[in-house]
Motif scaffolding. Sequence first.
Motif, PDB file in Angstrom:
ATOM      1  N   MET A  69       0.875  -1.190   0.054  1.00 41.24           N
ATOM      2  CA  MET A  69       0.007   0.023   0.014  1.00 41.24           C
ATOM      3  C   MET A  69       0.691   1.192   0.136  1.00 41.24           C
ATOM      4  O   MET A  69       2.133   1.303   0.432  1.00 41.24           O
ATOM      5  N   LEU A  70       0.374   2.408  -0.200  1.00 40.38           N
ATOM      6  CA  LEU A  70       1.083   3.642  -0.472  1.00 40.38           C
ATOM      7  C   LEU A  70       0.351   4.442   0.686  1.00 40.38           C
ATOM      8  O   LEU A  70      -0.870   4.693   0.875  1.00 40.38           O
ATOM      9  N   THR A  71       1.139   5.140   1.491  1.00 40.60           N
ATOM     10  CA  THR A  71       0.601   6.126   2.682  1.00 40.60           C
ATOM     11  C   THR A  71       1.722   7.255   2.578  1.00 40.60           C
ATOM     12  O   THR A  71       2.715   7.317   2.231  1.00 40.60           O
ATOM     13  N   ILE A  72       0.984   8.565   2.724  1.00 37.42           N
ATOM     14  CA  ILE A  72       1.389   9.814   2.513  1.00 37.42           C
ATOM     15  C   ILE A  72       0.821  10.572   3.882  1.00 37.42           C
ATOM     16  O   ILE A  72      -0.339  10.753   3.943  1.00 37.42           O
ATOM     17  N   GLU A  73       1.785  11.022   5.161  1.00 37.31           N
ATOM     18  CA  GLU A  73       1.001  11.912   6.105  1.00 37.31           C
ATOM     19  C   GLU A  73       1.453  13.167   5.723  1.00 37.31           C
ATOM     20  O   GLU A  73       2.317  13.698   5.253  1.00 37.31           O
ATOM     21  N   ASN A  90      -3.041  -2.833   8.564  1.00 38.40           N
ATOM     22  CA  ASN A  90      -3.886  -2.188   9.416  1.00 38.40           C
ATOM     23  C   ASN A  90      -3.147  -0.858   9.359  1.00 38.40           C
ATOM     24  O   ASN A  90      -2.011  -0.466   9.762  1.00 38.40           O
ATOM     25  N   LEU A  91      -4.254   0.228   9.755  1.00 37.97           N
ATOM     26  CA  LEU A  91      -3.769   1.655   9.863  1.00 37.97           C
ATOM     27  C   LEU A  91      -3.810   1.673  11.594  1.00 37.97           C
ATOM     28  O   LEU A  91      -4.618   1.260  12.347  1.00 37.97           O
ATOM     29  N   SER A  92      -2.987   2.677  12.157  1.00 34.47           N
ATOM     30  CA  SER A  92      -3.048   3.152  13.555  1.00 34.47           C
ATOM     31  C   SER A  92      -3.637   4.506  13.540  1.00 34.47           C
ATOM     32  O   SER A  92      -2.970   5.463  13.329  1.00 34.47           O
ATOM     33  N   LEU A  93      -4.852   4.749  14.087  1.00 31.32           N
ATOM     34  CA  LEU A  93      -5.441   5.924  14.047  1.00 31.32           C
ATOM     35  C   LEU A  93      -5.778   6.473  15.478  1.00 31.32           C
ATOM     36  O   LEU A  93      -6.148   5.532  16.648  1.00 31.32           O
ATOM     37  N   SER A 171      -9.613  -6.691 -13.696  1.00 25.74           N
ATOM     38  CA  SER A 171      -8.626  -5.468 -13.529  1.00 25.74           C
ATOM     39  C   SER A 171      -8.051  -5.317 -12.189  1.00 25.74           C
ATOM     40  O   SER A 171      -8.597  -5.909 -11.180  1.00 25.74           O
ATOM     41  N   LEU A 172      -7.297  -4.465 -11.890  1.00 27.22           N
ATOM     42  CA  LEU A 172      -6.821  -4.252 -10.500  1.00 27.22           C
ATOM     43  C   LEU A 172      -7.354  -2.931 -10.235  1.00 27.22           C
ATOM     44  O   LEU A 172      -7.203  -1.850 -10.692  1.00 27.22           O
ATOM     45  N   TYR A 173      -8.289  -2.836  -9.147  1.00 30.15           N
ATOM     46  CA  TYR A 173      -9.104  -1.654  -8.764  1.00 30.15           C
ATOM     47  C   TYR A 173      -8.134  -0.694  -7.718  1.00 30.15           C
ATOM     48  O   TYR A 173      -7.284  -1.506  -6.856  1.00 30.15           O
ATOM     49  N   ILE A 174      -8.079   0.407  -8.077  1.00 31.94           N
ATOM     50  CA  ILE A 174      -6.973   1.223  -7.216  1.00 31.94           C
ATOM     51  C   ILE A 174      -7.698   2.536  -6.301  1.00 31.94           C
ATOM     52  O   ILE A 174      -8.877   3.023  -6.747  1.00 31.94           O
ATOM     53  N   ARG A 175      -7.803   2.238  -5.237  1.00 26.70           N
ATOM     54  CA  ARG A 175      -8.609   2.856  -4.120  1.00 26.70           C
ATOM     55  C   ARG A 175      -7.702   4.083  -3.356  1.00 26.70           C
ATOM     56  O   ARG A 175      -7.140   3.623  -2.152  1.00 26.70           O
ATOM     57  N   PRO A 176      -7.426   5.334  -3.825  1.00 26.58           N
ATOM     58  CA  PRO A 176      -6.985   6.452  -3.193  1.00 26.58           C
ATOM     59  C   PRO A 176      -7.960   6.785  -2.048  1.00 26.58           C
ATOM     60  O   PRO A 176      -9.012   6.952  -2.427  1.00 26.58           O
ATOM     61  N   THR A 177      -7.431   7.068  -0.807  1.00 28.00           N
ATOM     62  CA  THR A 177      -8.178   7.553   0.307  1.00 28.00           C
ATOM     63  C   THR A 177      -7.592   8.582   1.096  1.00 28.00           C
ATOM     64  O   THR A 177      -6.402   8.490   1.185  1.00 28.00           O
ATOM     65  N   LEU A 195      -3.074  10.297   3.326  1.00 32.90           N
ATOM     66  CA  LEU A 195      -3.508   9.865   2.140  1.00 32.90           C
ATOM     67  C   LEU A 195      -2.890   8.591   2.135  1.00 32.90           C
ATOM     68  O   LEU A 195      -1.608   8.507   2.046  1.00 32.90           O
ATOM     69  N   TYR A 196      -3.558   7.592   1.599  1.00 33.11           N
ATOM     70  CA  TYR A 196      -3.222   6.006   1.451  1.00 33.11           C
ATOM     71  C   TYR A 196      -3.804   5.578   0.221  1.00 33.11           C
ATOM     72  O   TYR A 196      -4.878   6.151  -0.283  1.00 33.11           O
ATOM     73  N   VAL A 197      -3.273   4.551  -0.518  1.00 34.73           N
ATOM     74  CA  VAL A 197      -3.959   4.062  -1.679  1.00 34.73           C
ATOM     75  C   VAL A 197      -3.851   2.343  -1.344  1.00 34.73           C
ATOM     76  O   VAL A 197      -2.790   1.876  -1.036  1.00 34.73           O
ATOM     77  N   ILE A 198      -4.908   1.822  -1.743  1.00 32.55           N
ATOM     78  CA  ILE A 198      -4.841   0.181  -1.640  1.00 32.55           C
ATOM     79  C   ILE A 198      -5.269  -0.292  -2.915  1.00 32.55           C
ATOM     80  O   ILE A 198      -6.136   0.351  -3.652  1.00 32.55           O
ATOM     81  N   LEU A 199      -4.833  -1.705  -3.200  1.00 31.44           N
ATOM     82  CA  LEU A 199      -5.058  -2.207  -4.518  1.00 31.44           C
ATOM     83  C   LEU A 199      -6.045  -3.480  -4.334  1.00 31.44           C
ATOM     84  O   LEU A 199      -5.527  -4.168  -3.380  1.00 31.44           O
ATOM     85  N   SER A 200      -6.755  -3.815  -5.228  1.00 30.33           N
ATOM     86  CA  SER A 200      -7.635  -4.938  -5.079  1.00 30.33           C
ATOM     87  C   SER A 200      -7.984  -5.541  -6.647  1.00 30.33           C
ATOM     88  O   SER A 200      -8.566  -4.481  -7.370  1.00 30.33           O
TER      89      SER A 200
END
Length: 396
Positions: A69-73, A90-93, A171-177, A195-200
Amino acid sequence: MASSTAVPSSAANAPSLKGSGKDVSTSNGMEDSVHSFKAADLVIELSQTHKAKPDLTNLVFGTVFSDHMLTIEWTSAGGWQKPHVKPFGNLSLHPACSAMHYAVQLFEGMKAYRDADDKVRLFRPMLNMNRMAKSAERACLPAFDREELVQCIRRLVQVDLEWVPKSDSASLYIRPTFLGTEPSLGVKKPSHALLYVILSPVGSYFSTGAKPVSLWADSKYIRAWRGGTGDCKMGGNYGASIYAQDEAVDYGCQQVLWLYGDDHQITEVGTMNMFLFWNNEKGEEELATPPLDGIILPGITRQSILELTRKWGEFKVCERYLTMADLRCALKESRVKEMFGSGTACVVSPVGRILYQGENLHIPCQEDFPQLASRLMKELTDIQYGRTQSDWSVLV
């Protein structure tokens, strides 16, 4: 334990999307001169374990995720931090995180496609970035350089390249969040964000595949209103729709056809924009879709369909208001040719039936996939999978 590696020069020197056409332009005039994260600073931490790839024949949409996954703080004090590609986890929030309490959150939906030459492509990614930037502004989340985010996403897809299905029906679904992670209960502009991005990997969005969908239209629930956030891709718009969606299923329908106003204007369908192909009141052959007046999400597939059909020049293409009374009258007079929804997840999905005020309105559907919907599906997927050359398709 995962290992850290430097970013290959191919990622740092990825071809620029600037000057590649109108997809790069913004809808709200924002510039990318903001101090932003840079793809050249990307830090990659590779996973030492790899999950098994799923069987594409029985894949349920959005249930399987890739290895990374991609993460940017971001913080108001320190600005954007370096982007990281790291093992999926998992994310730590903070428990007071503003995204969880006040829905300071948004997302995007895009896809990567593998072509017959084993090359992987994105479809009009800058349109997603433009929409995401607009949603971020509305949510009081920080601005970012949209091209830099595309380059970071390209690098993430390169790392998980084997997760892009070798199939022209998947296809590969891309979910920027994008989340506000303000660690306080105050209702205010967040000083922290993630900001993070996961792939499915995904197949068909609907469990019925490409068969026509059934819709439930009822004015007692409203998806969006003028002055609200209906034209932004925010999680709250979708979470608030689940109750109506559940009721639609109770009525034997798959999706909700959202109506607006006392005249029951047709707006959107579930996760799709709506199109009506008919002979209009003047007897003209017309493809019509509701206008972008603040309550309609500006879909990338919607825009692509409008641009394609206008280029054909074979019939009138119009953004106009449509009501259920218009549809009922046209069905009674046999003026409706077909009706379909459009979106990243489904591409094009024909509508076969609408339950409205206790009456089933049957929409013409020749052999499950009507002629125009079928043609649009082919033209769009030919571009997405590289069978037709187009500047809408961007190599990863």
